[in-house]
Design a protein around this motif. Structure first.
Motif, PDB file in Angstrom:
ATOM      1  N   ILE A 104      -5.128   6.114  -1.611  1.00  0.00           N
ATOM      2  CA  ILE A 104      -4.021   5.156  -1.523  1.00  0.00           C
ATOM      3  C   ILE A 104      -4.026   4.271  -2.763  1.00  0.00           C
ATOM      4  O   ILE A 104      -5.046   4.141  -3.439  1.00  0.00           O
ATOM      5  N   ALA A 105      -2.868   3.681  -3.038  1.00  0.00           N
ATOM      6  CA  ALA A 105      -2.748   2.676  -4.093  1.00  0.00           C
ATOM      7  C   ALA A 105      -2.488   1.344  -3.409  1.00  0.00           C
ATOM      8  O   ALA A 105      -1.592   1.237  -2.563  1.00  0.00           O
ATOM      9  N   LEU A 106      -3.283   0.340  -3.736  1.00  0.00           N
ATOM     10  CA  LEU A 106      -3.098  -1.007  -3.211  1.00  0.00           C
ATOM     11  C   LEU A 106      -2.667  -1.876  -4.381  1.00  0.00           C
ATOM     12  O   LEU A 106      -3.346  -1.937  -5.397  1.00  0.00           O
ATOM     13  N   ARG A 107      -1.505  -2.509  -4.241  1.00  0.00           N
ATOM     14  CA  ARG A 107      -0.968  -3.364  -5.305  1.00  0.00           C
ATOM     15  C   ARG A 107      -0.931  -4.798  -4.770  1.00  0.00           C
ATOM     16  O   ARG A 107      -0.529  -5.043  -3.644  1.00  0.00           O
TER      17      ARG A 107
ATOM     18  N   VAL B  49       0.853  -1.173   0.000  1.00  0.00           N
ATOM     19  CA  VAL B  49       0.000   0.000   0.000  1.00  0.00           C
ATOM     20  C   VAL B  49       0.895   1.231   0.000  1.00  0.00           C
ATOM     21  O   VAL B  49       1.871   1.304   0.754  1.00  0.00           O
ATOM     22  N   GLN B  50       0.546   2.188  -0.860  1.00  0.00           N
ATOM     23  CA  GLN B  50       1.300   3.433  -0.950  1.00  0.00           C
ATOM     24  C   GLN B  50       0.311   4.588  -0.872  1.00  0.00           C
ATOM     25  O   GLN B  50      -0.730   4.571  -1.540  1.00  0.00           O
ATOM     26  N   ARG B  51       0.641   5.571  -0.080  1.00  0.00           N
ATOM     27  CA  ARG B  51      -0.211   6.765   0.027  1.00  0.00           C
ATOM     28  C   ARG B  51       0.037   7.628  -1.204  1.00  0.00           C
ATOM     29  O   ARG B  51       1.163   7.995  -1.502  1.00  0.00           O
ATOM     30  N   LEU B  52      -1.015   7.934  -1.949  1.00  0.00           N
ATOM     31  CA  LEU B  52      -0.898   8.758  -3.153  1.00  0.00           C
ATOM     32  C   LEU B  52      -1.142  10.227  -2.855  1.00  0.00           C
ATOM     33  O   LEU B  52      -0.526  11.101  -3.453  1.00  0.00           O
ATOM     34  N   SER B  53      -2.079  10.491  -1.946  1.00  0.00           N
ATOM     35  CA  SER B  53      -2.413  11.860  -1.568  1.00  0.00           C
ATOM     36  C   SER B  53      -3.058  11.810  -0.198  1.00  0.00           C
ATOM     37  O   SER B  53      -3.168  10.751   0.422  1.00  0.00           O
TER      38      SER B  53
ATOM     39  N   ALA C 140      -1.553  -6.308 -10.010  1.00  0.00           N
ATOM     40  CA  ALA C 140      -2.699  -5.429 -10.237  1.00  0.00           C
ATOM     41  C   ALA C 140      -2.586  -4.286  -9.236  1.00  0.00           C
ATOM     42  O   ALA C 140      -2.021  -4.445  -8.152  1.00  0.00           O
ATOM     43  N   GLU C 141      -3.114  -3.126  -9.604  1.00  0.00           N
ATOM     44  CA  GLU C 141      -3.090  -1.967  -8.706  1.00  0.00           C
ATOM     45  C   GLU C 141      -4.424  -1.251  -8.791  1.00  0.00           C
ATOM     46  O   GLU C 141      -4.933  -0.999  -9.883  1.00  0.00           O
ATOM     47  N   VAL C 142      -4.975  -0.939  -7.618  1.00  0.00           N
ATOM     48  CA  VAL C 142      -6.211  -0.174  -7.540  1.00  0.00           C
ATOM     49  C   VAL C 142      -5.972   1.068  -6.695  1.00  0.00           C
ATOM     50  O   VAL C 142      -5.114   1.069  -5.812  1.00  0.00           O
TER      51      VAL C 142
END
Length: 94
Positions: free
Chosen positions: A15-18, A7-11, A70-72
């Motif tokens: 978040i982006a979950l890959r 999980v990466q914080r985008l803003s 995959a990334e959402v």
């Protein structure tokens, strides 16, 4: 359990979950469904039969490649992020 998950914080509010999609001949993952449950964002990775039409709440934003990733992108308000799977649930963020 679906692995690996990152999980990466985008803003401030996204978040982006890959996650890795398991290569199967009868099913694929077209994205995830999610809901707010108490103080957590509960995520369920969808599994769709090949040839069937699936409408996940958040579709993958990248095409599957040789690494089967995959990334959402999901809304985020600082809550815990939990992924539900056949073995139970796992907190993946923070």
């Amino acid at each position: 359990m679906v692995e690996p998950i990152s999980v990466q914080r985008l803003s401030e509010d996204e978040i982006a979950l890959r996650y890795r999609v398991q290569p199967e001949s009868l099913y694929y993952s077209s994205g995830v469904d999610f809901e707010r449950v108490g103080d957590a964002l509960r995520v369920v990775i969808t599994k769709c039969a090949v040839g069937a039409t699936c409408a996940p709440m958040a579709k993958s934003v990248i095409a599957l490649d040789n690494s089967w990733q995959a990334e959402v992108h999901l809304p985020y308000n600082g809550a815990r992020v939990i992924v539900a799977h056949t073995d139970g649930e796992t907190q993946v963020y923070p």
